[in-house]
Design an enzyme around this catalytic site. Sequence first.
Site, PDB file in Angstrom:
ATOM      1  N   CYS A  84     -18.361 -80.865  46.375  1.00  0.00           N
ATOM      2  CA  CYS A  84     -18.559 -79.821  45.372  1.00  0.00           C
ATOM      3  C   CYS A  84     -19.459 -78.712  45.920  1.00  0.00           C
ATOM      4  O   CYS A  84     -20.566 -78.966  46.396  1.00  0.00           O
ATOM      5  CB  CYS A  84     -19.178 -80.445  44.121  1.00  0.00           C
ATOM      6  SG  CYS A  84     -19.750 -79.229  42.924  1.00  0.00           S
ATOM      7  N   CYS A 129     -22.905 -78.580  44.207  1.00  0.00           N
ATOM      8  CA  CYS A 129     -23.742 -79.706  44.640  1.00  0.00           C
ATOM      9  C   CYS A 129     -24.304 -79.439  46.033  1.00  0.00           C
ATOM     10  O   CYS A 129     -25.473 -79.752  46.309  1.00  0.00           O
ATOM     11  CB  CYS A 129     -22.961 -81.015  44.623  1.00  0.00           C
ATOM     12  SG  CYS A 129     -22.711 -81.714  42.979  1.00  0.00           S
ATOM     13  N   HIS A 159     -24.013 -83.440  38.796  1.00  0.00           N
ATOM     14  CA  HIS A 159     -22.636 -82.944  38.811  1.00  0.00           C
ATOM     15  C   HIS A 159     -21.932 -83.279  37.511  1.00  0.00           C
ATOM     16  O   HIS A 159     -21.650 -84.446  37.223  1.00  0.00           O
ATOM     17  CB  HIS A 159     -21.844 -83.526  39.987  1.00  0.00           C
ATOM     18  CG  HIS A 159     -20.427 -83.020  40.015  1.00  0.00           C
ATOM     19  ND1 HIS A 159     -20.089 -81.830  40.619  1.00  0.00           N
ATOM     20  CD2 HIS A 159     -19.290 -83.497  39.447  1.00  0.00           C
ATOM     21  CE1 HIS A 159     -18.787 -81.612  40.429  1.00  0.00           C
ATOM     22  NE2 HIS A 159     -18.286 -82.609  39.733  1.00  0.00           N
ATOM     23  N   ASN A 190     -17.308 -70.793  31.682  1.00  0.00           N
ATOM     24  CA  ASN A 190     -15.855 -70.882  31.719  1.00  0.00           C
ATOM     25  C   ASN A 190     -15.464 -72.349  31.841  1.00  0.00           C
ATOM     26  O   ASN A 190     -16.119 -73.114  32.562  1.00  0.00           O
ATOM     27  CB  ASN A 190     -15.296 -70.096  32.907  1.00  0.00           C
ATOM     28  CG  ASN A 190     -15.569 -68.607  32.783  1.00  0.00           C
ATOM     29  OD1 ASN A 190     -15.552 -68.061  31.685  1.00  0.00           O
ATOM     30  ND2 ASN A 190     -15.831 -67.944  33.903  1.00  0.00           N
ATOM     31  N   HIS A 233     -18.082 -77.325  38.747  1.00  0.00           N
ATOM     32  CA  HIS A 233     -19.428 -77.877  38.482  1.00  0.00           C
ATOM     33  C   HIS A 233     -19.981 -76.990  37.381  1.00  0.00           C
ATOM     34  O   HIS A 233     -20.096 -75.764  37.571  1.00  0.00           O
ATOM     35  CB  HIS A 233     -20.266 -77.822  39.765  1.00  0.00           C
ATOM     36  CG  HIS A 233     -21.674 -78.349  39.623  1.00  0.00           C
ATOM     37  ND1 HIS A 233     -22.210 -79.284  40.503  1.00  0.00           N
ATOM     38  CD2 HIS A 233     -22.675 -78.048  38.757  1.00  0.00           C
ATOM     39  CE1 HIS A 233     -23.467 -79.541  40.151  1.00  0.00           C
ATOM     40  NE2 HIS A 233     -23.779 -78.790  39.100  1.00  0.00           N
ATOM     41  N   HIS A 291     -21.554 -74.548  35.011  1.00  0.00           N
ATOM     42  CA  HIS A 291     -22.506 -73.468  35.291  1.00  0.00           C
ATOM     43  C   HIS A 291     -22.473 -72.457  34.159  1.00  0.00           C
ATOM     44  O   HIS A 291     -21.434 -72.237  33.535  1.00  0.00           O
ATOM     45  CB  HIS A 291     -22.202 -72.786  36.625  1.00  0.00           C
ATOM     46  CG  HIS A 291     -20.777 -72.334  36.779  1.00  0.00           C
ATOM     47  ND1 HIS A 291     -19.756 -73.198  37.113  1.00  0.00           N
ATOM     48  CD2 HIS A 291     -20.211 -71.120  36.633  1.00  0.00           C
ATOM     49  CE1 HIS A 291     -18.624 -72.524  37.178  1.00  0.00           C
ATOM     50  NE2 HIS A 291     -18.853 -71.261  36.879  1.00  0.00           N
ATOM     51  N   HIS A 317     -23.186 -68.508  33.389  1.00  0.00           N
ATOM     52  CA  HIS A 317     -23.411 -67.168  33.923  1.00  0.00           C
ATOM     53  C   HIS A 317     -24.438 -66.473  33.028  1.00  0.00           C
ATOM     54  O   HIS A 317     -24.236 -66.379  31.805  1.00  0.00           O
ATOM     55  CB  HIS A 317     -22.111 -66.346  33.881  1.00  0.00           C
ATOM     56  CG  HIS A 317     -20.997 -66.883  34.714  1.00  0.00           C
ATOM     57  ND1 HIS A 317     -20.662 -66.365  35.950  1.00  0.00           N
ATOM     58  CD2 HIS A 317     -20.112 -67.887  34.486  1.00  0.00           C
ATOM     59  CE1 HIS A 317     -19.625 -67.022  36.445  1.00  0.00           C
ATOM     60  NE2 HIS A 317     -19.265 -67.945  35.580  1.00  0.00           N
TER      61      HIS A 317
HETATM   62  P1  5GP Z   1     -16.378 -69.438  37.438  1.00  0.00           P
HETATM   63  O1  5GP Z   1     -15.243 -68.521  37.760  1.00  0.00           O
HETATM   64  O2  5GP Z   1     -16.101 -70.848  37.895  1.00  0.00           O
HETATM   65  O3  5GP Z   1     -16.846 -69.372  36.025  1.00  0.00           O
HETATM   66  O4  5GP Z   1     -17.623 -68.898  38.266  1.00  0.00           O
HETATM   67  C1  5GP Z   1     -17.879 -69.250  39.589  1.00  0.00           C
HETATM   68  C2  5GP Z   1     -18.842 -68.235  40.122  1.00  0.00           C
HETATM   69  O5  5GP Z   1     -19.370 -68.735  41.331  1.00  0.00           O
HETATM   70  C3  5GP Z   1     -18.197 -66.893  40.442  1.00  0.00           C
HETATM   71  O6  5GP Z   1     -18.835 -65.870  39.676  1.00  0.00           O
HETATM   72  C4  5GP Z   1     -18.413 -66.723  41.939  1.00  0.00           C
HETATM   73  O7  5GP Z   1     -18.717 -65.406  42.308  1.00  0.00           O
HETATM   74  C5  5GP Z   1     -19.564 -67.670  42.204  1.00  0.00           C
HETATM   75  N1  5GP Z   1     -19.571 -68.234  43.544  1.00  0.00           N
HETATM   76  C6  5GP Z   1     -18.515 -68.800  44.192  1.00  0.00           C
HETATM   77  N2  5GP Z   1     -18.896 -69.256  45.393  1.00  0.00           N
HETATM   78  C7  5GP Z   1     -20.225 -68.970  45.501  1.00  0.00           C
HETATM   79  C8  5GP Z   1     -21.192 -69.194  46.544  1.00  0.00           C
HETATM   80  O8  5GP Z   1     -20.919 -69.772  47.598  1.00  0.00           O
HETATM   81  N3  5GP Z   1     -22.455 -68.765  46.301  1.00  0.00           N
HETATM   82  C9  5GP Z   1     -22.808 -68.137  45.139  1.00  0.00           C
HETATM   83  N4  5GP Z   1     -24.080 -67.739  45.019  1.00  0.00           N
HETATM   84  N5  5GP Z   1     -21.918 -67.916  44.151  1.00  0.00           N
HETATM   85  C10 5GP Z   1     -20.650 -68.318  44.326  1.00  0.00           C
HETATM   86 ZN    ZN Z   2     -21.174 -80.534  41.788  1.00  0.00          ZN
END
Ligand code: 5GP
Ligand code: ZN
Length: 113
Positions: free
Chosen positions: A4, A7, A46, A86, A97, A99, A101
């Site tokens: 992950c 993680c 996780h 999301n 994982h 999260h 925003h």
């Molecule tokens: P999701 O689309 O799953 O809600 O959001 C995932 C977020 O993780 C995205 O906004 C993307 O820009 C961010 N993200 C993806 N890979 C990385 C990374 O390696 N480092 C950081 N800091 N953010 C990441």
């Molecule tokens: Zn994870």
Amino acid sequence: MSDCLFCKIVAGDIPSSKVYEDESVYAFRDINPMAPVHILVIPKLHLESVNAVNTANSAVLSHIFEVIPQIAKSEGLENGYRVITNCGEDGCQSVKHLHFHLLGGKKLSESLD
Ligand code: 5GP
Ligand code: ZN
């Protein structure tokens, strides 16, 4: 979970721009910011998404929502901010994982879709 991305970020195996850390929560700047402030706040544990929350692990969620206003204040978001998570395919969740925003630093769009 060994495979992950987040993680690995928590473990320090992948670098990140950390803004907050305690025993159960980690927060770091999104690599592709959608607003002047775009921080991801995650449980160290996780959990795949909101769908994985249950009575055994939900304490970390209330803690995350204690931490978020502290981060917002330290980032100067006195005028407000948005918190989004999301979930799954239709929610366009790309990292599996859980999260949150944290977005702010400008007047955000009224549209949520
Ligand atoms: P999701 O689309 O799953 O809600 O959001 C995932 C977020 O993780 C995205 O906004 C993307 O820009 C961010 N993200 C993806 N890979 C990385 C990374 O390696 N480092 C950081 N800091 N953010 C990441
Ligand atoms: Zn994870």
